[in-house]
Scaffold this motif. Structure first.
Motif, PDB file in Angstrom:
ATOM      1  N   TYR A 158      11.307  44.529  48.460  1.00 37.10           N
ATOM      2  CA  TYR A 158      11.613  45.695  47.630  1.00 37.10           C
ATOM      3  C   TYR A 158      10.300  46.366  47.276  1.00 37.10           C
ATOM      4  O   TYR A 158       9.220  45.774  47.434  1.00 37.10           O
ATOM      5  CB  TYR A 158      12.373  45.294  46.357  1.00 37.10           C
ATOM      6  CG  TYR A 158      11.524  44.569  45.333  1.00 37.10           C
ATOM      7  CD1 TYR A 158      11.037  45.233  44.208  1.00 37.10           C
ATOM      8  CD2 TYR A 158      11.194  43.222  45.493  1.00 37.10           C
ATOM      9  CE1 TYR A 158      10.241  44.571  43.270  1.00 37.10           C
ATOM     10  CE2 TYR A 158      10.409  42.559  44.572  1.00 37.10           C
ATOM     11  CZ  TYR A 158       9.932  43.239  43.458  1.00 37.10           C
ATOM     12  OH  TYR A 158       9.146  42.584  42.544  1.00 37.10           O
ATOM     13  N   ILE A 163      14.119  51.895  50.703  1.00 33.41           N
ATOM     14  CA  ILE A 163      15.544  52.106  50.421  1.00 33.41           C
ATOM     15  C   ILE A 163      16.413  51.525  51.528  1.00 33.41           C
ATOM     16  O   ILE A 163      17.097  50.521  51.351  1.00 33.41           O
ATOM     17  CB  ILE A 163      15.872  53.612  50.259  1.00 33.41           C
ATOM     18  CG1 ILE A 163      15.016  54.247  49.156  1.00 33.41           C
ATOM     19  CG2 ILE A 163      17.350  53.793  49.912  1.00 33.41           C
ATOM     20  CD1 ILE A 163      15.253  55.732  48.977  1.00 33.41           C
ATOM     21  N   ASP A 164      16.372  52.150  52.709  1.00 28.24           N
ATOM     22  CA  ASP A 164      17.364  51.840  53.729  1.00 28.24           C
ATOM     23  C   ASP A 164      17.264  50.434  54.300  1.00 28.24           C
ATOM     24  O   ASP A 164      18.245  49.886  54.782  1.00 28.24           O
ATOM     25  CB  ASP A 164      17.295  52.870  54.868  1.00 28.24           C
ATOM     26  CG  ASP A 164      15.925  52.946  55.513  1.00 28.24           C
ATOM     27  OD1 ASP A 164      14.935  52.626  54.842  1.00 28.24           O
ATOM     28  OD2 ASP A 164      15.856  53.322  56.705  1.00 28.24           O
ATOM     29  N   LYS A 165      16.098  49.794  54.244  1.00 25.99           N
ATOM     30  CA  LYS A 165      15.954  48.440  54.784  1.00 25.99           C
ATOM     31  C   LYS A 165      15.857  47.391  53.670  1.00 25.99           C
ATOM     32  O   LYS A 165      15.447  46.269  53.901  1.00 25.99           O
ATOM     33  CB  LYS A 165      14.699  48.365  55.662  1.00 25.99           C
ATOM     34  CG  LYS A 165      14.734  49.311  56.864  1.00 25.99           C
ATOM     35  CD  LYS A 165      15.785  48.898  57.865  1.00 25.99           C
ATOM     36  CE  LYS A 165      15.947  49.935  58.972  1.00 25.99           C
ATOM     37  NZ  LYS A 165      14.743  50.182  59.726  1.00 25.99           N
ATOM     38  N   SER A 166      16.252  47.783  52.464  1.00 27.02           N
ATOM     39  CA  SER A 166      16.137  46.883  51.315  1.00 27.02           C
ATOM     40  C   SER A 166      17.472  46.791  50.595  1.00 27.02           C
ATOM     41  O   SER A 166      18.003  47.803  50.119  1.00 27.02           O
ATOM     42  CB  SER A 166      15.062  47.397  50.351  1.00 27.02           C
ATOM     43  OG  SER A 166      15.148  46.753  49.101  1.00 27.02           O
ATOM     44  N   GLY A 169      16.995  47.858  47.103  1.00 26.64           N
ATOM     45  CA  GLY A 169      16.789  49.294  47.038  1.00 26.64           C
ATOM     46  C   GLY A 169      18.107  50.038  47.021  1.00 26.64           C
ATOM     47  O   GLY A 169      18.325  50.948  46.211  1.00 26.64           O
ATOM     48  N   LEU A 170      19.005  49.643  47.922  1.00 29.04           N
ATOM     49  CA  LEU A 170      20.299  50.304  48.029  1.00 29.04           C
ATOM     50  C   LEU A 170      21.265  49.903  46.917  1.00 29.04           C
ATOM     51  O   LEU A 170      21.959  50.754  46.354  1.00 29.04           O
ATOM     52  CB  LEU A 170      20.936  49.974  49.384  1.00 29.04           C
ATOM     53  CG  LEU A 170      20.356  50.656  50.620  1.00 29.04           C
ATOM     54  CD1 LEU A 170      20.903  50.003  51.881  1.00 29.04           C
ATOM     55  CD2 LEU A 170      20.684  52.144  50.606  1.00 29.04           C
ATOM     56  N   MET A 171      21.307  48.599  46.629  1.00 26.94           N
ATOM     57  CA  MET A 171      22.363  48.083  45.759  1.00 26.94           C
ATOM     58  C   MET A 171      21.987  48.022  44.287  1.00 26.94           C
ATOM     59  O   MET A 171      22.870  47.921  43.431  1.00 26.94           O
ATOM     60  CB  MET A 171      22.771  46.690  46.246  1.00 26.94           C
ATOM     61  CG  MET A 171      23.274  46.676  47.682  1.00 26.94           C
ATOM     62  SD  MET A 171      23.677  45.021  48.294  1.00 26.94           S
ATOM     63  CE  MET A 171      25.202  44.716  47.391  1.00 26.94           C
ATOM     64  N   GLU A 174      18.942  52.324  43.794  1.00 25.86           N
ATOM     65  CA  GLU A 174      19.606  53.571  44.185  1.00 25.86           C
ATOM     66  C   GLU A 174      20.913  53.758  43.415  1.00 25.86           C
ATOM     67  O   GLU A 174      21.237  54.865  42.969  1.00 25.86           O
ATOM     68  CB  GLU A 174      19.866  53.575  45.691  1.00 25.86           C
ATOM     69  CG  GLU A 174      20.378  54.885  46.248  1.00 25.86           C
ATOM     70  CD  GLU A 174      19.323  55.985  46.295  1.00 25.86           C
ATOM     71  OE1 GLU A 174      19.696  57.117  46.628  1.00 25.86           O
ATOM     72  OE2 GLU A 174      18.142  55.716  45.995  1.00 25.86           O
ATOM     73  N   ARG A 175      21.666  52.688  43.241  1.00 20.19           N
ATOM     74  CA  ARG A 175      22.926  52.797  42.502  1.00 20.19           C
ATOM     75  C   ARG A 175      22.666  53.109  41.034  1.00 20.19           C
ATOM     76  O   ARG A 175      23.361  53.942  40.440  1.00 20.19           O
ATOM     77  CB  ARG A 175      23.745  51.507  42.652  1.00 20.19           C
ATOM     78  CG  ARG A 175      24.372  51.347  44.040  1.00 20.19           C
ATOM     79  CD  ARG A 175      25.219  50.087  44.131  1.00 20.19           C
ATOM     80  NE  ARG A 175      26.369  50.135  43.235  1.00 20.19           N
ATOM     81  CZ  ARG A 175      27.538  50.699  43.543  1.00 20.19           C
ATOM     82  NH1 ARG A 175      27.711  51.273  44.734  1.00 20.19           N
ATOM     83  NH2 ARG A 175      28.538  50.669  42.678  1.00 20.19           N
TER      84      ARG A 175
END
Length: 311
Positions: A158, A163-166, A169-171, A174-175
Motif C-alpha cells: 500500500y 490503487i489498482d494493484k493494491s 488501496g481499492l477496498m 478509495e472506498r
C-alpha cells in the motif's frame, strides 16, 4: 554512473523506484511495451516475451530490475512467467548485468509463525506453485554462479499512488474517500503484514547497489508486529476522516463473485493469506542495512493524504 534498467517500468514499484534513482543521480532506462516518458530517464519499448527485444533492452545495463506485473490470471502466468524469467536470465548473463527480481510470497503457502527467508516453499495454490517454479529457475542459476542476482520478496503493498494493484488501496482508502464502508478480505482480526511502497523502492535500490546483497533472497521491509485488518482500518479512518466500520468479505462471497468476475475468482485461492495470521519477517534486511521501516501510523497518514488530494 551505472545504468539501471527497469523491466516493467509502468508498474507501482517502478513508479516509486524512479524518484529514488533520480535522487541518486543514476542513469535510468525504462522498459515496457509502452513506456511513459519521465524527465531524466531513457525509454525503450520491448516485449519481455521476446528474447531479442529483452536482450536489446538489457544491453549496456549494469543493474536490471525485473518488476513486471502480469494480468492476475493463472493461465496467463503459466504461459508467460517461465518465458519471461528465462529471457531475462539469459539476457543478463549475455550482457553481464546484475539482476534484482521483485518477487512475492505466494510460494510459502500457509505458515504457522513468522515467514523468513529460510521458510521452505510449500505452496498451496496454483499461483504459489508457479512462483516457486520461477524462483527455483533463478536460484539454480544463482547457486551455479552463472548470474549475479538477488531476489527481493514482498507481500501485498500500500502507499501513495497505489490503487489498482493494491487491495487496501481499492477496498479501504478509495472506498473511504467515496464515503463507502471499508472492506477487508477474510478475517479482519488476525495480523496481516504489508509493505509500504516507498520503503520497498528504497530497499530495492539499497540491494541493487550493495555487493553483499547478491546471491541471496531478501524480504523487503515490513513493520513488525503486523496490524490486524481492523487496526489497519481504524488508522486509515483516522486520517481519511471517515468512519472506521469494516465490511468483511468472506470466502463464500468471493466464490460467488468469481462466477461473474475473473479477478475475484483468482483471488479466492489466495485467501489463506487473509484467513490466518500472515506475518512477514524482514529483520534480515533491516539488520544488514540498518533500515527502520516507516511506521504504520506515518505510512497510513501519508497514504491517506495522497488519496484525499487525488480524488
Amino acid at each position: 554512473m551505472a545504468l539501471h534498467t527497469l523491466l516493467g517500468a509502468n508498474g507501482t514499484i517502478a513508479t516509486e523506484l524512479v524518484p529514488v534513482l533520480l535522487a541518486n543521480k543514476e542513469n535510468i532506462r525504462l522498459v515496457s511495451r509502452n513506456p511513459k516518458a519521465v524527465a531524466g530517464a531513457e525509454t525503450m519499448a520491448a516485449d519481455v516475451l521476446n528474447y531479442q527485444q529483452v536482450l536489446k533492452a538489457v544491453n549496456g545495463s549494469d543493474i536490471v530490475y525485473l518488476l513486471v506485473g502480469l494480468e492476475y490470471n493463472i493461465h496467463v502466468w503459466r504461459k508467460s512467467w517461465p518465458v519471461i524469467m528465462r529471457n531475462v536470465i539469459e539476457a543478463c548473463k549475455a550482457c553481464k548485468a546484475k539482476l534484482v527480481f521483485f518477487d512475492n510470497a505466494y510460494m510459502y503457502g500457509r505458515v504457522d509463525g513468522k515467514i523468513t527467508e529460510e521458510t521452505p516453499f510449500k505452496p498451496i495454490s496454483k499461483k504459489g506453485a508457479l512462483r516457486a517454479e520461477i524462483d527455483q529457475m533463478l536460484l539454480d542459476e544463482m547457486n551455479a554462479g552463472r548470474i549475479k542476482a538477488a531476489i527481493a520478496k514482498a507481500v501485498d503493498f500500500y502507499g501513495p499512488r497505489c490503487i489498482d494493484k493494491s487491495a487496501t488501496g481499492l477496498m479501504v482508502f478509495e472506498r473511504m474517500k467515496n464515503g463507502k464502508t471499508a472492506q477487508w478480505l477474510g478475517n479482519a482480526n488476525v495480523p496481516r503484514s504489508f509493505n509500504y511502497t516507498p520503503d520497498a523502492a528504497k530497499a530495492l535500490y539499497m540491494l541493487a547497489t550493495s555487493e553483499k546483497a547478491y546471491g541471496q533472497t531478501w524480504h523487503l521491509p515490513a513493520v513488525s508486529p503486523a496490524l490486524t485488518g481492523k487496526q489497519f482500518v481504524d488508522l486509515a479512518a483516522k486520517y481519511m476522516k471517515a468512519k472506521n466500520n469494516v465490511q468483511v468479505v468472506p470466502k463464500w462471497l468471493l466464490s460467488v463473485s468469481g462466477l461473474f468476475n475473473r479477478f475475484m475468482k483468482e483471488m479466492n485461492e489466495m485467501m489463506c493469506q487473509n484467513d490466518y495470521p500472515f506475518e512477514f519477517d524482514s529483520s534480515k534486511f533491516q539488520k544488514a542495512f540498518a533500515f527502520t521501516p516507516t511506521s504504520y501510523e506515518q505510512a497510513i497518514k501519508e497514504t491517506a493524504e495522497w488519496f484525499l488530494d487525488n480524488g
